[in-house]
Write a protein that holds these residues in place. Structure first.
Motif, PDB file in Angstrom:
ATOM      1  N   ASN A  99      -5.419   4.360   2.554  1.00 21.58           N
ATOM      2  CA  ASN A  99      -4.141   3.649   2.414  1.00 21.58           C
ATOM      3  C   ASN A  99      -3.255   3.799   3.648  1.00 21.58           C
ATOM      4  O   ASN A  99      -2.526   2.880   4.005  1.00 21.58           O
ATOM      5  CB  ASN A  99      -3.406   4.114   1.160  1.00 21.58           C
ATOM      6  CG  ASN A  99      -4.015   3.468  -0.064  1.00 21.58           C
ATOM      7  OD1 ASN A  99      -4.147   2.242  -0.128  1.00 21.58           O
ATOM      8  ND2 ASN A  99      -4.449   4.286  -1.011  1.00 21.58           N
TER       9      ASN A  99
ATOM     10  N   PRO B  83       0.812  -1.218   0.000  1.00 23.28           N
ATOM     11  CA  PRO B  83       0.000   0.000   0.000  1.00 23.28           C
ATOM     12  C   PRO B  83       0.850   1.274   0.000  1.00 23.28           C
ATOM     13  O   PRO B  83       1.913   1.309   0.632  1.00 23.28           O
ATOM     14  CB  PRO B  83      -0.802  -0.099   1.304  1.00 23.28           C
ATOM     15  CG  PRO B  83      -0.690  -1.508   1.749  1.00 23.28           C
ATOM     16  CD  PRO B  83       0.558  -2.072   1.169  1.00 23.28           C
TER      17      PRO B  83
ATOM     18  N   LYS C 265      -3.876   1.191   6.066  1.00 29.38           N
ATOM     19  CA  LYS C 265      -3.316  -0.122   5.701  1.00 29.38           C
ATOM     20  C   LYS C 265      -1.858  -0.236   6.132  1.00 29.38           C
ATOM     21  O   LYS C 265      -1.340  -1.318   6.372  1.00 29.38           O
ATOM     22  CB  LYS C 265      -3.406  -0.331   4.182  1.00 29.38           C
ATOM     23  CG  LYS C 265      -4.839  -0.478   3.685  1.00 29.38           C
ATOM     24  CD  LYS C 265      -4.847  -0.735   2.196  1.00 29.38           C
ATOM     25  CE  LYS C 265      -6.253  -0.669   1.645  1.00 29.38           C
ATOM     26  NZ  LYS C 265      -6.279  -0.344   0.218  1.00 29.38           N
TER      27      LYS C 265
END
Ligand code: BGC
Length: 372
Positions: free
Chosen positions: A207, A197, A210
């Motif tokens: 993101n 990511p 993540k």
């Protein structure tokens, strides 16, 4: 329990005697409550004891509590400090749920200093003392760019994977954004490629989450690294890993070391906190760098500030500077901009490991290990 209650009257009598013997100061010294967020990152244990020692050195009573990365627990600690009459609280918070107890403190006239971490979503305190956390990230990015020789690079990109700290800790956003402010131009130029990511900045929340590591926990980072190695990173060789602190650097390195592909050469890994174990990894050429934040000086500065606030003096801290101009945003809680005092972080690589050593950051035994 029974035993504890049994000795209480004795304690009460002896403390009354003490008071009548002229040591009244002992029980009237103002109390400073020190709320530490966690113990699984070593620095915080040191911060707790440094703050207590600095407070006592200046004639205060001090109590320290560690919250195991749980804001509810810390809120109870803060309430208990207030119930025994704390005049000032030094709080390294866990997350934004600290705000309601900070509001209680404000109502009671108890002063609060946010320590290392900003207390977000609160307008109920006035002071914050920390390191320049954006610069922490910038230094990590610069170390990677230099070690990967990205300025001179024109051919195929180097591969990097990205890790960030706890998404509930405002510092994690600054560290990440600082690092990416340096790395993004190389990614755009095509000489650095993100494996896994990619959040250009922490504003890309989807993101960023993540990449982030819940509560800064090592098992979380290790598990994500293992997954990456099996999936997105399976077909490539990683040249670098952005790790936001030393604890997580060790976690990702453990995962990488278990992959035979990296038996001969590990990726370049960043870190932060100058922990002894990581200083050894740097000395042995396994970790690229760490960031030295002299937390003993941060603790001293916080207690100088506490002392000045409690005496009604205008704060003037010799070892820290007031954030002005662009840096003021470091103190933006989302509800107000608190007065922020900063110290500067220092990049540590194999070439200047002497800096934390000479600052007395390690124990004698650790120092001799590092100097072998
Ligand atoms: C601190 C770092 C620390 C991290 C995890 C951050 O808020 O600034 O020094 O490594 O928390 O405890």
């Amino acid at each position: 329990m029974k035993k504890f209650f049994a000795i209480l009257p004795v304690l009460a009598i002896s403390s009354a005697l003490f008071t009548s013997c002229g040591d009244a100061k002992k029980t009237t010294e103002p109390l400073i409550g020190i709320a530490i967020p966690e113990t699984h990152v070593t620095r915080w244990v040191k911060d707790g004891s440094s703050l207590k020692a600095e407070a006592e050195k200046r004639g205060y009573r001090a109590q320290v509590q560690h919250a195991d990365a749980d804001q509810d627990i810390q809120n109870r600690h803060i309430q208990s400090f207030m119930s025994v009459g704390a005049k000032l609280l030094v709080v390294g918070s866990v997350d934004e749920n600290a705000a309601p107890v900070i509001a209680e403190a404000n109502k009671k006239g108890v002063e609060v200093i946010a320590y290392d971490r900003l207390i977000p979503n609160s307008e109920d305190y006035d002071y914050y003392i920390t390191f320049n956390n954006f610069k922490v990230g910038v230094l990590m990015g610069q170390a990677l760019a230099a070690a990967l020789n990205l300025d001179a690079r024109h051919e195929a990109p180097k591969n990097i994977t990205l890790f960030a700290g706890a998404p509930t800790d405002g510092n994690a956003f600054f560290f990440y954004d600082g690092a990416m402010s340096v790395l993004n131009p190389y990614i755009e130029r095509g000489v650095l490629k993100v494996v896994g990511p990619y959040a250009k900045t922490s504003d890309d929340r989807e993101n960023f989450l993540k990449i982030a590591t819940e509560k800064w926990l090592t098992p979380v980072a290790k598990a994500r690294m293992e997954e990456l190695l099996k999936n997105e990173a399976a077909g490539v060789t990683l040249d670098a890993i952005l790790a936001p602190n030393d604890n997580l650097a060790r976690a990702v390195m453990e995962a990488v070391k278990a992959d035979p592909k990296y038996a001969a050469k590990l990726p370049l890994v960043t870190g932060q906190d100058a922990e002894f174990e990581n200083a050894m990894l740097i000395k042995n050429g396994q970790q690229l760098c760490t960031i030295f934040k002299n937390t003993a000086i941060l603790a001293e500065a916080a207690i100088i500030l506490a002392d000045q606030i409690l005496k009604g003096e205008t704060p003037n801290i010799p070892v820290a500077y007031l954030a002005t101009g662009d840096l003021e945003k470091l103190g933006n809680t989302g509800k107000k901009v608190v007065k922020t005092y900063l110290l500067d972080p220092v990049l540590i690589t194999k070439d200047n490991l002497n800096i934390p050593i000479e600052a007395g950051f390690y124990t004698a035994a650790e120092t001799s290990e590092l100097q072998k």
